[in-house]
Design an enzyme around this catalytic site. Structure first.
Site, PDB file in Angstrom:
ATOM      1  N   GLY A  11     -67.123  -6.275  93.521  1.00 29.46           N
ATOM      2  CA  GLY A  11     -66.596  -6.849  94.581  1.00 29.46           C
ATOM      3  C   GLY A  11     -65.319  -7.913  94.114  1.00 29.46           C
ATOM      4  CG  HIS A  52     -55.784  -9.985  86.101  1.00 25.74           C
ATOM      5  ND1 HIS A  52     -56.467  -8.827  86.064  1.00 25.74           N
ATOM      6  CD2 HIS A  52     -56.329 -10.565  87.141  1.00 25.74           C
ATOM      7  CE1 HIS A  52     -57.555  -8.767  86.857  1.00 25.74           C
ATOM      8  NE2 HIS A  52     -57.370  -9.918  87.573  1.00 25.74           N
ATOM      9  NE  ARG A  56     -52.521  -7.423  81.968  1.00 29.21           N
ATOM     10  CZ  ARG A  56     -51.647  -7.320  82.960  1.00 29.21           C
ATOM     11  NH1 ARG A  56     -50.367  -7.235  82.587  1.00 29.21           N
ATOM     12  NH2 ARG A  56     -51.816  -7.381  84.318  1.00 29.21           N
ATOM     13  CD  GLU A  64     -45.145  -4.748  87.158  1.00 23.50           C
ATOM     14  OE1 GLU A  64     -44.226  -4.497  88.167  1.00 23.50           O
ATOM     15  OE2 GLU A  64     -45.336  -5.725  86.868  1.00 23.50           O
TER      16      GLU A  64
END
Length: 604
Positions: A11, A52, A56, A64
C-alpha cells in the site's frame, strides 16, 4: 541466482519501494524505470520523487516511461542477461495508460503483453505495484477504472513473476516462491516494550515458514531473527554472541589494566633497518609493525591470525537521528547476519568472523539522560564480556564496526564534552542514499548536540556520566570492548566515530586501554581525526577510506598483515652478520674495512 523476476506489492507508504531497492542492492548497475507522469505543478509530488531519487546509487541509470507507457514492454524485451531492471511502479504505468492520449485499443492485451515480456525477459526484473484490493471501491468512474486496471495487472504479473511479496508496514510477507512450493507468509510478532524499563527497545522478530526457506537472493532485505548458535552454524563466518556481563570486574575510573611491552615496539623498529629487504623499509606501515610487536611482546611479531568483527547495532532517538532511517540500519545488520553486504564480504576476504551485537535504544540527548546508570553499567559489562569471549575463542584481533542511527551525533557530543571540540566543526554531514547531503538534518543534529551540551553544563563529566547523558548503549558497549580487550591483551582496530568516542570514554576508565587500539586509516571525518589525536592514535595509512565503520579497517587489514609478516619473518641482511646464524650486529659493533685482497665478510 534463484529468481529472475519479483513482484513487490504494498500500500501507500508501506515500504515497498525501499524493499524493492534492497533486492537489487548488490547489482553492479541497475536501470531504474520511472513510470510516473505529470505532477510538475504539485510540490508535494515532486518532493516524493526527489526523495526516491536521493535513495538511488549514482551507478544507477534512470529511464522514464510516463509519456510512453508502451516503452516499458520494449525495455523488458530489449534487456540483456546481465541487465537489472527496477520498475517503480505499475500504478504510474496504469495511470499513464488510462490517459486518453495513450489509451490502447485493448487494455487486456496490453497487460498480457507486459506479463509476457516479464516472463521472457533475459535480465533480472523487480516490479513494484500498489495493492489496491484492500480499500473501498472508489466512488468515481476514473477511480474504479484505475483500481480495476491495477488489479488486473497485478494478477497477470503475479502469475508471470518467479516471486511475489506483499510489504505491509515495512514487513515482507512472501506470497509466492516457485510453482512447486507452497507460499510463504511471514509472521511478524512484536513484543511490547516494558514501560518500566527505560532504554529497552521493542524486539521485532520475523519467523519464517518451517518448511520453506525464503529466496536467498532477497534474504538480506528481510528483518532477521536474533542470531542463534544453530543459525550461525549455517552461515560460515557468522558467529552468535551472548555476552551477559557475568564474571566481569567492577568497571570504575582508575582501573589498572595491562600495558603492551614498552621495549618490544622500539626493538622491532630498530630491527627493521637491518632486515634483508630490497628497499628501504615498510614506510608508514612501521606504525602497525611497532603496535603488533608491543602487543605481542616480541621484536619479531607474527601476522595476526583469526580476527573477530563486532558490528554494534544501536539506535538513538531525537534530533541526533535526524535524517537517518532505522530500517536502513536494520537492513545493514540483517545483511551482516546473512553473510552479505560490504562488511561481510570484506570480513570474508580477511578471514574474519562477524558477530552482530544489538543493543538497547538510547533516548534523546536534548531531552534528558539517554540511559540509566544501571543500563550504562550493564552495557560496559557486556562489552567487556564480548572481548573476553573473543579471546577465549582464539581470536587475535578485534575490529569495532557500527551501524545505527544517531551515532555520529552521540560521538560528537562525547568528543565535545571530553575535549572541548566545537560540535559544528566535527559533526559529519548527513549523507543519504544516492550521494546527496541532507543539510537540514545536519542542522537538527547540531541543535540536538548544542541543547544536550547546554543541558549538562553543570552536570558531572565523568566517563559514566557522559555515557548516561550523551553516549548511549552502543558507545558504552564499545567502551567495554576496549577495556575488556586491554584486560585480556587483545589488540583492537578502530576506524570510526563509535570506536573513537568509545576510546575517549575507555581512556578515562582505564588509561591503558588506548595503547591496545590501532587506527588503520583515519578516513575523511574530522571527528575521527581530532578524537584520535587526543587519544594519541596515529593513523597507519592515509587512504581516506569511507566504506563505513569497521569496513575501513578490514579493507586495510591485508596490507597491515603483510607488513607485520615481513617484519617478523625476514632475516637480518647477510652483510650485517658477524657470522652465519647470529642475530646481527649489536649497537656496539662496527664494521672493519675489507682486506685489500678481496671483499669478504665484515669482521668485528
Amino acid at each position: 541466482m534463484s529468481w529472475n523476476s519479483v513482484l513487490v506489492l504494498g500500500g501507500i507508504r508501506s515500504g515497498k519501494s525501499a524493499f524493492a531497492e534492497a533486492l537489487v542492492a548488490d547489482a553492479p548497475a541497475v536501470r531504474y524505470v520511472a513510470t510516473a507522469a505529470g505532477g510538475q505543478d504539485d510540490p508535494e509530488w515532486l518532493a516524493r520523487i526527489e526523495a526516491h531519487q536521493r535513495r538511488r546509487p549514482q551507478a544507477w541509470s534512470t529511464e522514464e516511461t510516463g509519456a510512453d507507457p508502451a516503452r516499458l514492454t520494449a525495455l523488458l524485451t530489449e534487456a540483456k542477461p546481465d541487465d537489472t531492471l527496477l520498475i517503480d511502479d505499475l500504478g504510474g504505468w496504469v495511470a499513464a495508460l488510462l490517459d486518453p492520449a495513450n489509451q490502447p485499443n485493448d487494455d487486456v492485451a496490453t497487460v498480457t503483453a507486459l506479463a509476457d515480456a516479464v516472463r521472457t525477459c533475459a535480465g533480472r526484473v523487480v516490479l513494484v505495484s500498489p495493492e489496491v484490493g484492500l480499500s473501498l471501491v472508489p466512488q468515481t468512474p476514473l477511480g474504479r477504472a484505475f483500481a480495476d486496471a491495477v488489479g488486473t495487472a497485478n494478477q497477470a504479473l503475479a502469475d508471470a513473476c518467479d516471486r511475489v511479496v506483499l510489504v505491509v508496514a515495512g514487513r515482507p510477507a512472501w506470497l509466492k516462491t516457485s510453482p512447486d512450493e507452497p507460499g510463504i507468509v511471514t509472521d511478524v510478532q512484536a513484543e511490547d516494550s516494558k514501560s518500566d524499563e527505560p532504554g529497552i527497545a521493542t524486539d521485532v522478530q520475523v519467523e519464517e515458514s518451517a518448511t520453506v526457506e525464503p529466496p536467498a537472493a532477497v534474504s538480506a532485505a528481510v528483518t532477521a531473527q536474533p542470531l542463534t548458535e544453530a543459525t550461525a552454524a549455517e552461515r560460515p563466518g557468522i558467529v552468535a554472541v551472548a555476552a551477559t556481563g557475568d564474571d566481569v570486574p567492577e568497571i570504575e575510573p582508575g582501573m589498572d589494566l595491562p600495558l603492551p611491552d614498552s621495549d618490544a615496539g622500539p626493538d622491532a623498529r630498530d630491527r627493521l633497518v637491518r632486515l634483508d629487504l630490497p628497499g628501504t623499509g615498510v614506510g608508514a606501515l612501521l606504525e602497525a609493525v611497532e603496535f603488533a610487536a608491543a602487543t605481542q611482546g616480541t621484536a619479531t611479531p607474527r601476522a595476526w591470525g583469526p580476527v573477530r568483527v563486532l558490528l554494534i547495532n544501536g539506535h538513538h532517538t531525537g534530533g541526533a537521528a535526524s535524517g537517518s532511517d532505522p530500517a536502513e540500519a536494520e537492513r545493514r545488520a540483517a545483511q551482516a547476519e546473512a553473510g552479505e553486504g560490504a562488511l561481510a564480504r570484506l570480513a570474508g576476504s580477511a578471514g574474519a568472523d562477524l558477530a552482530v551485537v544489538r543493543v538497547p535504544e538510547s533516548g534523546a540527548m536534548e531531552d534528558g539522560p539517554v540511559l540509566t546508570a544501571e543500563a550504562v553499567d550493564a552495557a560496559l559489562r557486556q562489552g567487556w564480556s564480548l572481548a573476553a569471549q573473543a579471546a577465549a575463542d582464539g581470536r587475535e584481533v578485534l575490529v569495532i564496526a557500527a551501524c545505527g542511527t544517531g551515532t555520529d551525533a552521540a560521538a560528537t557530543a562525547v568528543l565535545a564534552a571530553t575535549t572541548g571540540a566545537e560540535p559544528v566543526a566535527v559533526l559529519p554531514r548527513v549523507l543519504v542514499p544516492g550521494g546527496f547531503y541532507d543539510d537540514e538534518a545536519w542542522m537538527r543534529r547540531c541543535a540536538a548536540v548544542r541543547d544536550a551540551m547546554h543541558r549538562i553544563r553543570q552536570e558531572p563529566r565523568g566517563a559514566k556520566d557522559l555515557l548516561a547523558q550523551l553516549g548511549g548503549a552502543d558507545l558504552a558497549v564499545a567502551a567495554g570492548v576496549l577495556l575488556g580487550a586491554a584486560a585480556v591483551k587483545l589488540p583492537v582496530l578502530v576506524d570510526g566515530p563509535v570506536g573513537i568516542a568509545a576510546g575517549l570514554i575507555a581512556r578515562d576508565l582505564g588509561a591503558q586501554s588506548r595503547h591496545w587500539a590501532l587506527l588503520p586509516d583515519a578516513g575523511k571525518l574530522a571527528l575521527v581525526r581530532q578524537g584520535a589525536d587526543v587519544l594519541g592514535l596515529t593513523p597507519v595509512l592515509e587512504l581516506g577510506l569511507d566504506l563505513g565503520e569497521g569496513a575501513n579497517a578490514l579493507a586495510a587489514l591485508p596490507l597491515l598483515r603483510t607488513a607485520i609478516a615481513l617484519a617478523g619473518a625476514l632475516p637480518v641482511h647477510p652483510a650485517l652478520l658477524a657470522e652465519p646464524g647470529d642475530g646481527g650486529l649489536d649497537d656496539d659493533a662496527g664494521f672493519v674495512e675489507p682486506e685489500p685482497d678481496g671483499p669478504g665478510p665484515a669482521s668485528v
